[in-house]
Design a protein around this motif. Structure first.
Motif, PDB file in Angstrom:
ATOM      1  N   VAL A  44      18.221  -4.612  59.777  1.00 44.88           N
ATOM      2  CA  VAL A  44      18.634  -5.132  61.129  1.00 44.88           C
ATOM      3  C   VAL A  44      18.388  -6.775  61.035  1.00 44.88           C
ATOM      4  CG1 VAL A  44      17.447  -5.349  63.395  1.00 44.88           C
ATOM      5  CG2 VAL A  44      17.711  -3.057  62.184  1.00 44.88           C
ATOM      6  N   ASP A  45      19.276  -7.567  61.602  1.00 44.45           N
ATOM      7  CA  ASP A  45      19.441  -9.051  61.750  1.00 44.45           C
ATOM      8  C   ASP A  45      18.999  -9.487  60.363  1.00 44.45           C
ATOM      9  OD1 ASP A  45      19.454 -11.383  62.898  1.00 44.45           O
ATOM     10  OD2 ASP A  45      17.475 -11.213  63.877  1.00 44.45           O
ATOM     11  N   VAL A  46      19.513  -9.176  59.381  1.00 46.39           N
ATOM     12  CA  VAL A  46      19.216  -9.701  57.860  1.00 46.39           C
ATOM     13  C   VAL A  46      20.025 -11.106  57.913  1.00 46.39           C
ATOM     14  CG1 VAL A  46      19.381  -9.351  55.626  1.00 46.39           C
ATOM     15  CG2 VAL A  46      18.766  -7.575  57.161  1.00 46.39           C
ATOM     16  N   ARG A  47      19.323 -12.324  58.031  1.00 44.87           N
ATOM     17  CA  ARG A  47      20.147 -13.671  57.669  1.00 44.87           C
ATOM     18  C   ARG A  47      19.151 -14.174  56.743  1.00 44.87           C
ATOM     19  NH1 ARG A  47      19.546 -16.575  62.127  1.00 44.87           N
ATOM     20  NH2 ARG A  47      18.435 -15.144  63.402  1.00 44.87           N
ATOM     21  N   PRO A  48      19.990 -15.455  55.903  1.00 47.71           N
ATOM     22  CA  PRO A  48      19.349 -16.275  55.155  1.00 47.71           C
ATOM     23  C   PRO A  48      18.266 -17.352  55.681  1.00 47.71           C
ATOM     24  CG  PRO A  48      21.417 -16.936  55.381  1.00 47.71           C
ATOM     25  CD  PRO A  48      21.239 -15.686  56.198  1.00 47.71           C
ATOM     26  N   VAL A  49      17.268 -16.761  56.334  1.00 44.12           N
ATOM     27  CA  VAL A  49      16.414 -18.045  57.075  1.00 44.12           C
ATOM     28  C   VAL A  49      15.362 -18.356  56.181  1.00 44.12           C
ATOM     29  CG1 VAL A  49      17.279 -17.132  59.290  1.00 44.12           C
ATOM     30  CG2 VAL A  49      15.157 -16.000  58.353  1.00 44.12           C
ATOM     31  N   VAL A  56      16.235 -12.367  55.061  1.00 46.23           N
ATOM     32  CA  VAL A  56      15.086 -11.671  55.662  1.00 46.23           C
ATOM     33  C   VAL A  56      15.550 -10.694  56.843  1.00 46.23           C
ATOM     34  CG1 VAL A  56      12.794 -12.264  57.328  1.00 46.23           C
ATOM     35  CG2 VAL A  56      13.562 -13.877  55.018  1.00 46.23           C
ATOM     36  N   GLY A  57      14.897  -9.478  57.086  1.00 45.76           N
ATOM     37  CA  GLY A  57      15.292  -8.825  58.205  1.00 45.76           C
ATOM     38  C   GLY A  57      14.453  -8.987  59.255  1.00 45.76           C
ATOM     39  N   PHE A  58      15.121  -8.772  60.507  1.00 55.24           N
ATOM     40  CA  PHE A  58      14.305  -9.204  61.889  1.00 55.24           C
ATOM     41  C   PHE A  58      14.293 -10.485  61.889  1.00 55.24           C
ATOM     42  CE2 PHE A  58      12.915  -4.732  61.669  1.00 55.24           C
ATOM     43  CZ  PHE A  58      13.431  -4.276  62.951  1.00 55.24           C
ATOM     44  N   ALA A  59      15.367 -11.248  61.436  1.00 60.22           N
ATOM     45  CA  ALA A  59      15.280 -12.754  61.021  1.00 60.22           C
ATOM     46  C   ALA A  59      15.177 -13.499  62.403  1.00 60.22           C
ATOM     47  CB  ALA A  59      16.525 -13.521  60.677  1.00 60.22           C
ATOM     48  N   PRO A 139       8.002 -16.852  53.533  1.00 60.20           N
ATOM     49  CA  PRO A 139       8.484 -17.951  54.413  1.00 60.20           C
ATOM     50  C   PRO A 139       8.472 -19.204  53.661  1.00 60.20           C
ATOM     51  CG  PRO A 139       6.753 -16.841  55.570  1.00 60.20           C
ATOM     52  CD  PRO A 139       6.799 -16.130  54.327  1.00 60.20           C
ATOM     53  N   VAL A 140       7.347 -19.220  52.699  1.00 57.91           N
ATOM     54  CA  VAL A 140       6.981 -20.592  52.038  1.00 57.91           C
ATOM     55  C   VAL A 140       7.072 -20.280  50.607  1.00 57.91           C
ATOM     56  CG1 VAL A 140       5.833 -21.581  54.161  1.00 57.91           C
ATOM     57  CG2 VAL A 140       4.463 -20.203  52.256  1.00 57.91           C
ATOM     58  N   ILE A 141       7.329 -21.369  49.829  1.00 56.88           N
ATOM     59  CA  ILE A 141       6.928 -21.060  48.484  1.00 56.88           C
ATOM     60  C   ILE A 141       6.119 -21.782  47.836  1.00 56.88           C
ATOM     61  CG2 ILE A 141       8.226 -21.776  46.007  1.00 56.88           C
ATOM     62  CD1 ILE A 141      10.995 -21.561  47.227  1.00 56.88           C
ATOM     63  N   LEU A 142       5.031 -20.655  47.274  1.00 56.86           N
ATOM     64  CA  LEU A 142       3.792 -21.079  46.856  1.00 56.86           C
ATOM     65  C   LEU A 142       3.803 -21.623  45.351  1.00 56.86           C
ATOM     66  CD1 LEU A 142       1.575 -18.361  48.696  1.00 56.86           C
ATOM     67  CD2 LEU A 142       1.856 -21.009  49.327  1.00 56.86           C
ATOM     68  N   SER A 143       4.355 -20.934  44.555  1.00 58.78           N
ATOM     69  CA  SER A 143       4.691 -21.140  43.266  1.00 58.78           C
ATOM     70  C   SER A 143       6.005 -21.992  42.924  1.00 58.78           C
ATOM     71  CB  SER A 143       4.520 -19.914  42.395  1.00 58.78           C
ATOM     72  OG  SER A 143       5.506 -18.919  42.639  1.00 58.78           O
ATOM     73  N   GLN A 144       6.590 -21.631  41.804  1.00 58.66           N
ATOM     74  CA  GLN A 144       7.980 -22.084  41.541  1.00 58.66           C
ATOM     75  C   GLN A 144       9.200 -21.382  42.200  1.00 58.66           C
ATOM     76  OE1 GLN A 144       8.245 -22.426  37.328  1.00 58.66           O
ATOM     77  NE2 GLN A 144       7.116 -24.576  37.300  1.00 58.66           N
ATOM     78  N   LEU A 199      -1.515 -13.917  59.075  1.00 59.91           N
ATOM     79  CA  LEU A 199      -0.356 -14.266  60.074  1.00 59.91           C
ATOM     80  C   LEU A 199      -0.518 -15.678  60.159  1.00 59.91           C
ATOM     81  CD1 LEU A 199       2.235 -13.388  61.497  1.00 59.91           C
ATOM     82  CD2 LEU A 199       0.635 -12.901  63.381  1.00 59.91           C
ATOM     83  N   LEU A 200      -1.549 -16.254  60.739  1.00 62.66           N
ATOM     84  CA  LEU A 200      -1.594 -17.705  61.099  1.00 62.66           C
ATOM     85  C   LEU A 200      -1.540 -18.780  59.850  1.00 62.66           C
ATOM     86  CD1 LEU A 200      -4.534 -17.644  63.535  1.00 62.66           C
ATOM     87  CD2 LEU A 200      -2.194 -17.800  64.006  1.00 62.66           C
ATOM     88  N   SER A 201      -1.737 -18.171  58.612  1.00 63.07           N
ATOM     89  CA  SER A 201      -1.559 -18.937  57.491  1.00 63.07           C
ATOM     90  C   SER A 201      -0.255 -19.356  57.126  1.00 63.07           C
ATOM     91  CB  SER A 201      -2.151 -18.282  56.279  1.00 63.07           C
ATOM     92  OG  SER A 201      -1.207 -16.932  55.781  1.00 63.07           O
ATOM     93  N   GLY A 202       0.863 -18.418  57.735  1.00 62.38           N
ATOM     94  CA  GLY A 202       2.093 -18.780  57.670  1.00 62.38           C
ATOM     95  C   GLY A 202       2.823 -18.376  56.227  1.00 62.38           C
ATOM     96  N   VAL A 203       2.123 -17.598  55.429  1.00 63.97           N
ATOM     97  CA  VAL A 203       2.695 -17.122  54.113  1.00 63.97           C
ATOM     98  C   VAL A 203       3.280 -15.878  54.123  1.00 63.97           C
ATOM     99  CG1 VAL A 203       0.735 -18.599  52.895  1.00 63.97           C
ATOM    100  CG2 VAL A 203       0.517 -16.179  53.268  1.00 63.97           C
ATOM    101  N   HIS A 204       3.380 -15.264  55.336  1.00 64.23           N
ATOM    102  CA  HIS A 204       3.837 -13.928  55.440  1.00 64.23           C
ATOM    103  C   HIS A 204       4.643 -13.938  56.814  1.00 64.23           C
ATOM    104  CE1 HIS A 204       2.373 -10.996  52.525  1.00 64.23           C
ATOM    105  NE2 HIS A 204       1.161 -11.789  52.777  1.00 64.23           N
ATOM    106  N   TRP A 205       5.765 -13.025  56.723  1.00 63.13           N
ATOM    107  CA  TRP A 205       6.625 -13.026  58.130  1.00 63.13           C
ATOM    108  C   TRP A 205       5.815 -11.768  58.906  1.00 63.13           C
ATOM    109  CZ3 TRP A 205      10.586 -16.332  58.313  1.00 63.13           C
ATOM    110  CH2 TRP A 205      10.844 -16.614  57.204  1.00 63.13           C
ATOM    111  N   LEU A 206       6.214 -11.892  60.017  1.00 62.30           N
ATOM    112  CA  LEU A 206       5.415 -10.963  61.254  1.00 62.30           C
ATOM    113  C   LEU A 206       5.758  -9.533  60.460  1.00 62.30           C
ATOM    114  CD1 LEU A 206       4.069 -10.367  63.746  1.00 62.30           C
ATOM    115  CD2 LEU A 206       6.334 -10.425  64.920  1.00 62.30           C
ATOM    116  N   THR A 207       6.935  -9.048  60.052  1.00 64.15           N
ATOM    117  CA  THR A 207       7.313  -7.803  59.721  1.00 64.15           C
ATOM    118  C   THR A 207       6.477  -7.538  58.365  1.00 64.15           C
ATOM    119  OG1 THR A 207       9.205  -8.628  58.668  1.00 64.15           O
ATOM    120  CG2 THR A 207       9.381  -7.707  60.699  1.00 64.15           C
TER     121      THR A 207
END
Length: 235
Positions: A44-49, A56-59, A139-144, A199-207
């Motif tokens: 569902v709603d998969v886009r390169p965001v 990412v699904g539910f983009a 949603p963010v890159i923590l390593s390489q 969730l607030l850390s921003g390292v995960h999507w809501l899904t």
């Protein structure tokens, strides 16, 4: 008189049997819900965001929440430290089970602790599976490179370990009401802060968080269902 007692015992046993069946029924529904949700995340709603154009699904929803929260490394560190507390709780029960095993035979180890050991293995198996099977990337890159993020492993571990810990606390500290209240508050606090903080850390999507909650809830319900079944058979 004996006939009446037998009828009462039969009715109680039947009621407990129905309760166990209901536990398993609702457990299967939550597992099914997690499976359906995971499929939807993939289609569902998969886009390169995501970073480096990861899909990412539910983009729309995920991107909106991600932009709203941003990246907060303080919450990332807080939830990491809470993860240490979660691991410590799990190790505590593992050591207690090992102690009973050494001091007694395996047949005399608390069935709840043996079941908890199997439960931990199941949680680890799911963790490894989703490390190998990519559903979403962070949603963010923590390593390489982009890292797999679905479901949130911190969320899954916190709910699985602390929820089952509360079940075990009632067996280990039976009758110690004040201690149980404190342990419940501590356990719930770890779960809530981990879920919200991740969730607030921003390292995960809501899904990712939603998937972690669904899977961990299903696993905890399965643990309780089997534990109730074992307890019922032992009576």
């Amino acid at each position: 008189m004996l006939g009446g007692l037998a009828v009462c015992l039969f009715a109680a046993a039947r009621e407990r049997y129905v309760t166990v069946l209901l536990f398993f029924f609702f457990t299967s529904k939550v597992f099914l819900l997690f499976a359906i949700f995971t499929v939807l995340v993939k289609v569902v709603d998969v886009r390169p965001v995501g970073p480096e154009h990861t899909r990412v699904g539910f983009a729309t929803v995920n991107q909106y929440v991600s932009e709203l929260t941003g990246v907060n490394m303080l919450w990332y560190d807080i939830t990491d430290w809470l993860g240490v507390a979660v691991v410590a709780a799990a190790l505590g029960f593992a050591f207690l089970g090992a102690y009973q095993l050494v001091r007694r035979s395996i047949k005399k180890v608390d069935p709840g602790l043996l079941l908890l050991g199997v439960f931990y293995i199941a949680v680890i198996a799911f963790y490894i599976f989703f490390e190998l099977v990519a559903v979403n990337y962070r949603p963010v890159i923590l390593s390489q490179d982009p890292e797999r993020s679905y479901p949130s492993s911190h969320t899954m571990a916190a709910v699985c370990v602390m929820a089952t810990a509360m079940v075990q606390y009632r067996h280990l500290f039976r009758g110690k009401r004040r201690l149980l209240i404190l342990l419940d508050i501590w356990s719930v606090l770890i779960i809530v802060v981990t879920v919200i903080g991740r969730l607030l850390s921003g390292v995960h999507w809501l899904t990712d968080i939603a998937g972690g909650l669904l899977l961990s809830s299903a696993l905890v319900m399965l643990y309780i269902s089997v534990l109730e079944s074992v307890s019922s058979d032992g009576e």
